[in-house]
Design a protein around this motif. Structure first.
Motif, PDB file in Angstrom:
ATOM      1  N   CYS A  54     -75.688 -16.432 -19.275  1.00  0.00           N
ATOM      2  CA  CYS A  54     -75.038 -15.759 -18.152  1.00  0.00           C
ATOM      3  C   CYS A  54     -73.632 -15.335 -18.559  1.00  0.00           C
ATOM      4  N   LEU A 101     -71.304 -15.314 -16.256  1.00  0.00           N
ATOM      5  CA  LEU A 101     -70.430 -16.131 -15.404  1.00  0.00           C
ATOM      6  C   LEU A 101     -70.704 -17.607 -15.713  1.00  0.00           C
ATOM      7  N   ARG A 102     -69.901 -18.480 -15.136  1.00  0.00           N
ATOM      8  CA  ARG A 102     -70.059 -19.922 -15.368  1.00  0.00           C
ATOM      9  C   ARG A 102     -69.912 -20.673 -14.041  1.00  0.00           C
ATOM     10  N   CYS A 103     -70.604 -20.228 -12.992  1.00  0.00           N
ATOM     11  CA  CYS A 103     -70.462 -20.858 -11.670  1.00  0.00           C
ATOM     12  C   CYS A 103     -70.613 -22.373 -11.832  1.00  0.00           C
ATOM     13  N   TYR A 124     -71.419 -24.853 -10.131  1.00  0.00           N
ATOM     14  CA  TYR A 124     -72.544 -25.613  -9.571  1.00  0.00           C
ATOM     15  C   TYR A 124     -73.858 -25.302 -10.284  1.00  0.00           C
ATOM     16  N   CYS A 125     -73.799 -24.364 -11.232  1.00  0.00           N
ATOM     17  CA  CYS A 125     -75.034 -23.878 -11.860  1.00  0.00           C
ATOM     18  C   CYS A 125     -75.015 -24.026 -13.371  1.00  0.00           C
ATOM     19  N   MET A 126     -73.850 -23.852 -13.964  1.00  0.00           N
ATOM     20  CA  MET A 126     -73.766 -23.681 -15.420  1.00  0.00           C
ATOM     21  C   MET A 126     -72.604 -24.495 -15.986  1.00  0.00           C
ATOM     22  N   GLY A 148     -80.308 -17.642 -15.273  1.00  0.00           N
ATOM     23  CA  GLY A 148     -79.308 -16.887 -16.001  1.00  0.00           C
ATOM     24  C   GLY A 148     -79.041 -15.534 -15.323  1.00  0.00           C
ATOM     25  N   GLU A 149     -78.396 -14.684 -16.071  1.00  0.00           N
ATOM     26  CA  GLU A 149     -78.142 -13.350 -15.531  1.00  0.00           C
ATOM     27  C   GLU A 149     -79.161 -12.378 -16.134  1.00  0.00           C
ATOM     28  N   ASN A 198     -75.764 -11.368 -10.524  1.00  0.00           N
ATOM     29  CA  ASN A 198     -74.361 -11.523 -10.124  1.00  0.00           C
ATOM     30  C   ASN A 198     -73.669 -10.157 -10.019  1.00  0.00           C
ATOM     31  N   THR A 252     -79.522 -22.645 -14.046  1.00  0.00           N
ATOM     32  CA  THR A 252     -79.483 -21.454 -14.895  1.00  0.00           C
ATOM     33  C   THR A 252     -80.645 -21.427 -15.895  1.00  0.00           C
TER      34      THR A 252
HETATM   35 FE1  SF4 Z   1     -73.561 -18.056 -11.507  1.00  0.00          FE
HETATM   36 FE2  SF4 Z   1     -76.028 -16.921 -11.463  1.00  0.00          FE
HETATM   37 FE3  SF4 Z   1     -74.725 -17.258 -13.718  1.00  0.00          FE
HETATM   38 FE4  SF4 Z   1     -75.654 -19.378 -12.416  1.00  0.00          FE
HETATM   39  S1  SF4 Z   1     -76.855 -17.799 -13.353  1.00  0.00           S
HETATM   40  S2  SF4 Z   1     -73.678 -19.177 -13.460  1.00  0.00           S
HETATM   41  S3  SF4 Z   1     -75.345 -18.702 -10.293  1.00  0.00           S
HETATM   42  S4  SF4 Z   1     -74.068 -15.980 -12.014  1.00  0.00           S
END
Ligand code: SF4
Ligand code: SAM
Ligand code: SF4
Length: 333
Positions: free
Chosen positions: A27, A29-31, A33-35, A74-75, A101, A329
Motif C-alpha cells: 500500500c 499509505l500506512r493507516c 489500524y491496518c498496516m 492493500g491498495e 484509498n 492489508t
Molecule cells: Fe490504509 Fe487501505 Fe492501505 Fe490499509 S490498505 S493502509 S486501509 S489505505
C-alpha cells in the motif's frame, strides 16, 4: 470458460456470489489500524498471483455463480498491471467494484469507465488534513479530496469508508454527515475490527448504537430518514432531510450480518479465506499451478465456513488477544 449450473452454497444455505480479490498486500499509505509503520514483509513475486492467474481463477468463480467482484488490497491500484486487470475483469459478466484509498485513482478514470465500474469505495478516516495524514502516516489528503471530486464529476457513485476509533476520529461523525448535505457522497461509518498487531480493544470501537445516539441527539429523529436496506447490505443507511448524499453504519463488530453473508475472499497470494475471521485458508494458487480442478476445492473451502465470525462467539478483548489472523492489508478488506 468452465460451465456449471451450481452455485457456491455453504452448509447454512448461504449462496456465495460475491468475490473480493486482493490484488496486492502492499500500500502507498500506512493507516495505523491496518498496516505496520514499516510496511509488510516483502516476499518473492512468485508467491503472488500474476495478472493471468488472477483472471483465470476469477473466471472459475464466475462460472460457479459469482455475480460481483470487488478489487481490494492493500491498495489495488498500485498493483503492476492494475489497468490491464480492470479492463479484462470488466469483460466478465459480473458487477465490478473497487475499494481504494484514491491516492492515484485519477489515472484510472477512463479504464474504470471502460470496465463498467459504477461505484467506488474510498477510505477516508478524517476530514482534517493533519489528522488524516497522521492516521495514514503519509501526506496525501489534498490529492485524495481532489480525486473524490473528480470521481463525482465523472458520475461515479462514491462511498466513503470511515473506520471510527474512539479518541481518534469519533468527534467527526457529525462533520462527515454534514458533508453529505451538499455533496453526493455516501459515508459509511465502520466499527473498528481486531486484526493482527492493530492494538484493538473493545473500548476503542464505537458501536452502531453509539453512532446512532450521537446523530439522533444532534439532529433529532425528524431530520433523519432511514433508507430501505438492499439484500446483503452490510450497512444500515440514513439520509438527512434534503441532503444530496447519505450515511450508513457498518456494525462489523456488534452485528456483522453473518446470517446473509455471501462473501468469499481471495488473497493476493491466492488463498481463499471463507470468512474475514477464518483461521484456516485454502491454497487455490498452488492448486491452479498444479493443474488441479479448482471447483471442488472452492466448494470444499466454502462448505467448512463457520456460521459466524470464523467460529468466534463474539468479539472480546480476550478473543482479540488470541486471534490468529492476518493483518487487514494482507487479507483484503
Ligand atoms: Fe490504509 Fe487501505 Fe492501505 Fe490499509 S490498505 S493502509 S486501509 S489505505
Ligand atoms: N487500500 C484500500 C482502502 O483503504 O480502501 C483497500 C484495502 S483496505 C484494507 C479496505 C477497507 O478495510 C478500508 O475501508 C479500511 O478502512 C478497512 N479496514 C482496514 N482495517 C480495518 C479495521 N481494523 N477495522 C475496520 N475496517 C478496517
Ligand atoms: Fe461473513 Fe465472516 Fe464477516 Fe460474518 S464475519 S459477515 S461470516 S465474512
Amino acid at each position: 470458460m468452465i460451465e456449471t449450473q451450481k452455485n457456491i452454497v455453504d452448509k447454512f444455505g448461504r449462496v456465495h456470489d460475491y468475490l473480493r480479490i486482493s490484488l496486492t498486500e502492499r500500500c502507498n499509505l500506512r493507516c495505523f489500524y491496518c498496516m505496520p509503520e514499516e510496511g509488510i514483509k516483502l516476499r518473492d513475486k512468485a508467491e503472488f498471483m500474476s495478472a493471468e492467474e488472477t483472471l483465470a481463477i476469477a473466471q472459475t468463480f464466475v462460472a460457479m455463480g459469482v455475480k460481483k467482484i470487488r478489487l481490494t488490497g492493500g491498495e489495488p491500484l498500485i498493483k503492476k498491471n492494475a489497468e490491464y486487470l480492470i479492463r479484462e475483469l470488466g469483460k466478465l459478466p459480473v458487477e465490478l467494484a473497487i475499494t481504494t484509498n484514491a491516492v492515484i485513482i485519477d489515472r484510472f478514470i477512463d479504464v474504470m469507465k471502460e470496465a463498467g465500474i459504477k461505484a467506488i469505495n474510498v477510505s477516508l478516516d478524517s476530514l482534517v488534513e493533519d489528522r488524516f495524514n497522521k492516521i495514514s502516516r503519509r501526506n496525501y489528503f489534498v490529492e485524495i479530496m481532489k480525486n473524490i471530486d473528480l470521481l463525482l464529476q465523472n458520475d461515479f457513485t462514491v462511498k466513503i469508508n470511515v473506520v471510527v476509533i474512539r479518541g481518534v476520529n469519533d468527534d467527526e461523525i457529525i462533520d462527515f454527515i454534514e458533508w453529505t448535505r451538499n455533496t453526493a457522497v455516501h459515508v459509511r461509518f465502520i466499527e473498528f475490527m481486531p486484526f493482527d498487531g492493530n492494538n484493538w480493544n473493545w473500548e476503542k470501537k464505537v458501536s452502531y448504537e453509539e453512532i446512532l445516539t450521537t446523530t439522533n441527539n444532534h439532529y433529532g429523529k425528524s431530520q433523519l430518514y432511514k433508507i430501505e436496506d438492499q439484500p446483503n447490505d452490510t450497512s444500515r443507511n440514513f439520509r438527512l432531510l434534503e441532503a444530496k448524499g447519505t450515511f450508513g453504519i457498518i456494525s462489523s463488530v456488534t452485528n456483522p450480518f453473518c446470517e446473509s453473508c455471501n462473501r468469499i475472499r481471495l488473497t493476493a497470494d491466492g488463498k481463499i479465506k471463507n470468512c474475514l475471521f477464518s483461521q484456516s485458508e485454502t491454497d487455490l494458487l498452488t492448486a491452479y499451478r498444479n493443474n488441479l480442478e479448482l471447483e471442488p476445492i472452492i466448494r470444499e473451502s466454502i462448505s467448512t465456513k463457520e456460521k459466524e465470525r470464523g467460529g468466534n462467539e463474539k468479539f472480546s478483548d480476550e478473543m482479540a488477544e488470541t486471534l490468529k489472523n492476518r493483518s487487514m492489508t494482507t487479507i483484503g478488506g
